[in-house]
Motif scaffolding. Structure first.
Motif, PDB file in Angstrom:
ATOM      1  N   PHE A 167     -38.064   0.681 -42.842  1.00  0.00           N
ATOM      2  CA  PHE A 167     -37.787   0.922 -41.425  1.00  0.00           C
ATOM      3  C   PHE A 167     -38.939   0.330 -40.628  1.00  0.00           C
ATOM      4  CE2 PHE A 167     -35.028   3.687 -43.628  1.00  0.00           C
ATOM      5  CZ  PHE A 167     -33.880   3.707 -42.860  1.00  0.00           C
ATOM      6  N   LEU A 168     -38.623  -0.783 -39.950  1.00  0.00           N
ATOM      7  CA  LEU A 168     -39.612  -1.539 -39.188  1.00  0.00           C
ATOM      8  C   LEU A 168     -39.653  -1.029 -37.760  1.00  0.00           C
ATOM      9  CD1 LEU A 168     -41.504  -4.100 -39.265  1.00  0.00           C
ATOM     10  CD2 LEU A 168     -39.622  -5.266 -38.109  1.00  0.00           C
ATOM     11  N   THR A 169     -40.866  -0.793 -37.275  1.00  0.00           N
ATOM     12  CA  THR A 169     -41.074  -0.387 -35.891  1.00  0.00           C
ATOM     13  C   THR A 169     -42.054  -1.356 -35.257  1.00  0.00           C
ATOM     14  OG1 THR A 169     -40.780   1.923 -36.510  1.00  0.00           O
ATOM     15  CG2 THR A 169     -41.805   1.504 -34.389  1.00  0.00           C
ATOM     16  N   THR A 170     -41.703  -1.851 -34.086  1.00  0.00           N
ATOM     17  CA  THR A 170     -42.600  -2.729 -33.341  1.00  0.00           C
ATOM     18  C   THR A 170     -43.206  -1.941 -32.194  1.00  0.00           C
ATOM     19  OG1 THR A 170     -40.781  -3.499 -31.954  1.00  0.00           O
ATOM     20  CG2 THR A 170     -41.302  -4.812 -33.917  1.00  0.00           C
ATOM     21  N   ALA A 171     -44.381  -2.362 -31.758  1.00  0.00           N
ATOM     22  CA  ALA A 171     -44.999  -1.741 -30.591  1.00  0.00           C
ATOM     23  C   ALA A 171     -44.132  -2.074 -29.380  1.00  0.00           C
ATOM     24  CB  ALA A 171     -46.418  -2.265 -30.399  1.00  0.00           C
ATOM     25  N   ALA A 172     -43.849  -1.084 -28.574  1.00  0.00           N
ATOM     26  CA  ALA A 172     -42.915  -1.316 -27.472  1.00  0.00           C
ATOM     27  C   ALA A 172     -43.484  -0.887 -26.119  1.00  0.00           C
ATOM     28  CB  ALA A 172     -41.604  -0.579 -27.746  1.00  0.00           C
ATOM     29  N   PHE A 227     -36.911  -6.254 -47.029  1.00  0.00           N
ATOM     30  CA  PHE A 227     -38.307  -6.700 -46.967  1.00  0.00           C
ATOM     31  C   PHE A 227     -38.741  -7.164 -48.342  1.00  0.00           C
ATOM     32  CE2 PHE A 227     -38.293  -2.425 -48.437  1.00  0.00           C
ATOM     33  CZ  PHE A 227     -39.262  -2.418 -49.426  1.00  0.00           C
ATOM     34  N   GLU A 228     -39.863  -7.865 -48.354  1.00  0.00           N
ATOM     35  CA  GLU A 228     -40.486  -8.271 -49.610  1.00  0.00           C
ATOM     36  C   GLU A 228     -41.990  -8.083 -49.464  1.00  0.00           C
ATOM     37  OE1 GLU A 228     -39.650 -12.059 -52.183  1.00  0.00           O
ATOM     38  OE2 GLU A 228     -41.092 -12.610 -50.619  1.00  0.00           O
ATOM     39  N   ALA A 229     -42.591  -7.441 -50.460  1.00  0.00           N
ATOM     40  CA  ALA A 229     -44.047  -7.365 -50.529  1.00  0.00           C
ATOM     41  C   ALA A 229     -44.520  -8.543 -51.361  1.00  0.00           C
ATOM     42  CB  ALA A 229     -44.486  -6.052 -51.169  1.00  0.00           C
ATOM     43  N   THR A 230     -45.435  -9.319 -50.825  1.00  0.00           N
ATOM     44  CA  THR A 230     -45.924 -10.497 -51.539  1.00  0.00           C
ATOM     45  C   THR A 230     -47.040 -10.114 -52.507  1.00  0.00           C
ATOM     46  OG1 THR A 230     -47.665 -11.045 -49.949  1.00  0.00           O
ATOM     47  CG2 THR A 230     -45.437 -11.900 -49.489  1.00  0.00           C
ATOM     48  N   ALA A 231     -47.352 -10.992 -53.424  1.00  0.00           N
ATOM     49  CA  ALA A 231     -48.442 -10.759 -54.375  1.00  0.00           C
ATOM     50  C   ALA A 231     -49.773 -10.596 -53.642  1.00  0.00           C
ATOM     51  CB  ALA A 231     -48.518 -11.904 -55.378  1.00  0.00           C
ATOM     52  N   ASP A 232     -49.879 -11.188 -52.440  1.00  0.00           N
ATOM     53  CA  ASP A 232     -51.094 -11.067 -51.634  1.00  0.00           C
ATOM     54  C   ASP A 232     -51.154  -9.764 -50.862  1.00  0.00           C
ATOM     55  OD1 ASP A 232     -51.903 -13.589 -52.463  1.00  0.00           O
ATOM     56  OD2 ASP A 232     -51.003 -14.587 -50.739  1.00  0.00           O
ATOM     57  N   GLY A 233     -50.108  -8.931 -50.986  1.00  0.00           N
ATOM     58  CA  GLY A 233     -50.119  -7.635 -50.325  1.00  0.00           C
ATOM     59  C   GLY A 233     -49.646  -7.650 -48.888  1.00  0.00           C
ATOM     60  N   GLU A 234     -48.906  -8.662 -48.504  1.00  0.00           N
ATOM     61  CA  GLU A 234     -48.319  -8.692 -47.164  1.00  0.00           C
ATOM     62  C   GLU A 234     -46.847  -8.317 -47.278  1.00  0.00           C
ATOM     63  OE1 GLU A 234     -51.134 -12.115 -45.221  1.00  0.00           O
ATOM     64  OE2 GLU A 234     -49.303 -12.747 -46.218  1.00  0.00           O
ATOM     65  N   ILE A 258     -44.056  -0.562 -41.053  1.00  0.00           N
ATOM     66  CA  ILE A 258     -42.857  -0.376 -41.867  1.00  0.00           C
ATOM     67  C   ILE A 258     -43.079   0.845 -42.739  1.00  0.00           C
ATOM     68  CG2 ILE A 258     -43.608  -1.915 -43.727  1.00  0.00           C
ATOM     69  CD1 ILE A 258     -40.648  -2.798 -43.990  1.00  0.00           C
ATOM     70  N   VAL A 259     -42.028   1.638 -42.884  1.00  0.00           N
ATOM     71  CA  VAL A 259     -42.041   2.800 -43.763  1.00  0.00           C
ATOM     72  C   VAL A 259     -40.933   2.598 -44.785  1.00  0.00           C
ATOM     73  CG1 VAL A 259     -41.680   5.292 -43.929  1.00  0.00           C
ATOM     74  CG2 VAL A 259     -42.916   4.337 -41.971  1.00  0.00           C
ATOM     75  N   VAL A 260     -41.268   2.814 -46.049  1.00  0.00           N
ATOM     76  CA  VAL A 260     -40.313   2.708 -47.149  1.00  0.00           C
ATOM     77  C   VAL A 260     -40.400   4.012 -47.931  1.00  0.00           C
ATOM     78  CG1 VAL A 260     -39.643   1.412 -49.199  1.00  0.00           C
ATOM     79  CG2 VAL A 260     -40.684   0.213 -47.262  1.00  0.00           C
ATOM     80  N   ALA A 261     -39.244   4.638 -48.170  1.00  0.00           N
ATOM     81  CA  ALA A 261     -39.214   5.928 -48.863  1.00  0.00           C
ATOM     82  C   ALA A 261     -38.296   5.872 -50.072  1.00  0.00           C
ATOM     83  CB  ALA A 261     -38.735   7.014 -47.902  1.00  0.00           C
ATOM     84  N   THR A 262     -38.543   6.792 -50.996  1.00  0.00           N
ATOM     85  CA  THR A 262     -37.656   6.929 -52.149  1.00  0.00           C
ATOM     86  C   THR A 262     -36.300   7.442 -51.687  1.00  0.00           C
ATOM     87  OG1 THR A 262     -38.495   9.166 -52.503  1.00  0.00           O
ATOM     88  CG2 THR A 262     -39.506   7.414 -53.812  1.00  0.00           C
ATOM     89  N   PRO A 263     -35.261   7.174 -52.461  1.00  0.00           N
ATOM     90  CA  PRO A 263     -33.949   7.751 -52.150  1.00  0.00           C
ATOM     91  C   PRO A 263     -33.996   9.279 -52.270  1.00  0.00           C
ATOM     92  CG  PRO A 263     -33.763   6.025 -53.820  1.00  0.00           C
ATOM     93  CD  PRO A 263     -35.216   6.296 -53.621  1.00  0.00           C
ATOM     94  N   ALA A 264     -33.073   9.954 -51.614  1.00  0.00           N
ATOM     95  CA  ALA A 264     -33.023  11.418 -51.619  1.00  0.00           C
ATOM     96  C   ALA A 264     -32.845  11.981 -53.025  1.00  0.00           C
ATOM     97  CB  ALA A 264     -31.907  11.900 -50.705  1.00  0.00           C
ATOM     98  N   SER A 265     -32.313  11.193 -53.953  1.00  0.00           N
ATOM     99  CA  SER A 265     -32.072  11.673 -55.317  1.00  0.00           C
ATOM    100  C   SER A 265     -33.353  11.706 -56.163  1.00  0.00           C
ATOM    101  CB  SER A 265     -31.033  10.787 -56.000  1.00  0.00           C
ATOM    102  OG  SER A 265     -31.503   9.449 -56.061  1.00  0.00           O
ATOM    103  N   GLU A 266     -34.473  11.214 -55.611  1.00  0.00           N
ATOM    104  CA  GLU A 266     -35.739  11.181 -56.346  1.00  0.00           C
ATOM    105  C   GLU A 266     -36.760  12.094 -55.676  1.00  0.00           C
ATOM    106  OE1 GLU A 266     -37.239   7.198 -56.833  1.00  0.00           O
ATOM    107  OE2 GLU A 266     -35.244   6.408 -57.246  1.00  0.00           O
ATOM    108  N   ARG A 267     -37.826  12.375 -56.391  1.00  0.00           N
ATOM    109  CA  ARG A 267     -38.935  13.121 -55.786  1.00  0.00           C
ATOM    110  C   ARG A 267     -39.448  12.343 -54.587  1.00  0.00           C
ATOM    111  NH1 ARG A 267     -43.061  16.152 -59.690  1.00  0.00           N
ATOM    112  NH2 ARG A 267     -43.493  17.097 -57.688  1.00  0.00           N
ATOM    113  N   GLU A 268     -39.908  13.071 -53.607  1.00  0.00           N
ATOM    114  CA  GLU A 268     -40.370  12.434 -52.374  1.00  0.00           C
ATOM    115  C   GLU A 268     -41.549  11.508 -52.639  1.00  0.00           C
ATOM    116  OE1 GLU A 268     -42.011  13.522 -47.911  1.00  0.00           O
ATOM    117  OE2 GLU A 268     -41.654  15.128 -49.343  1.00  0.00           O
ATOM    118  N   GLY A 269     -41.464  10.340 -52.048  1.00  0.00           N
ATOM    119  CA  GLY A 269     -42.540   9.370 -52.081  1.00  0.00           C
ATOM    120  C   GLY A 269     -42.302   8.355 -50.986  1.00  0.00           C
TER     121      GLY A 269
END
Length: 142
Positions: free
Chosen positions: A23-28, A40-47, A70-81
């Motif tokens: 979930f991407l949020t921009t400054a508004a 989204f994709e996390a690159t090997a460089d950590g971006e 950006i916030v990325v969460a586990t699905p509801a069927s898994e432990r929260e992370g």
């Protein structure tokens, strides 16, 4: 346990390699934040990188203020992370079509003719790549 750093760890990158929505949020400015679900994709460089149209609201906002998260969460069927990444962005004109193709393969079954046709239609359009350069990484894991 919640922790904060300025970069993604190897565990973070493994988590972000899963086909989860971010979930991407921009400054508004005076507008309240309005997160949007994104591939989204996390690159090997950590971006973190996403693709979007060059004339979207996201791009207009980022041209005024380059901050985003950006916030990325586990699905509801898994432990929260979850992982939250905040920082400045750049808008890149190269690599968006390749990114779109990689993400479509990650999120969709491209052996499905409907999905393959949707990807072909995506690749006919103009896209840009938003690159989020982490300044703060927060995470919650067990």
């Amino acid at each position: 346990m919640s922790t904060a750093t300025d970069r993604l760890s190897a565990d973070d990158l493994a988590f972000l390699a899963r086909p989860l929505h971010g979930f991407l949020t921009t400054a508004a400015g005076p507008q309240p934040p309005q997160p949007r679900p994104v591939w989204f994709e996390a690159t090997a460089d950590g971006e973190i990188q996403i693709f979007t149209g060059p004339d979207t609201v996201k791009i207009r906002r980022l041209r005024r203020d380059a901050r985003a998260s950006i916030v990325v969460a586990t699905p509801a069927s898994e432990r929260e992370g979850w992982i939250s990444v905040a920082g400045r962005t750049t808008v890149e004109t190269d690599g968006a079509h390749d990114l779109a193709a990689r993400l479509a393969a990650r999120y969709w079954d491209l052996d499905d003719p409907t999905r393959a046709a949707e990807l072909a239609a995506i690749l006919e359009d103009d896209w840009v790549r938003i690159v989020l350069h982490p300044e703060t990484v927060r995470r919650f894991t067990f």
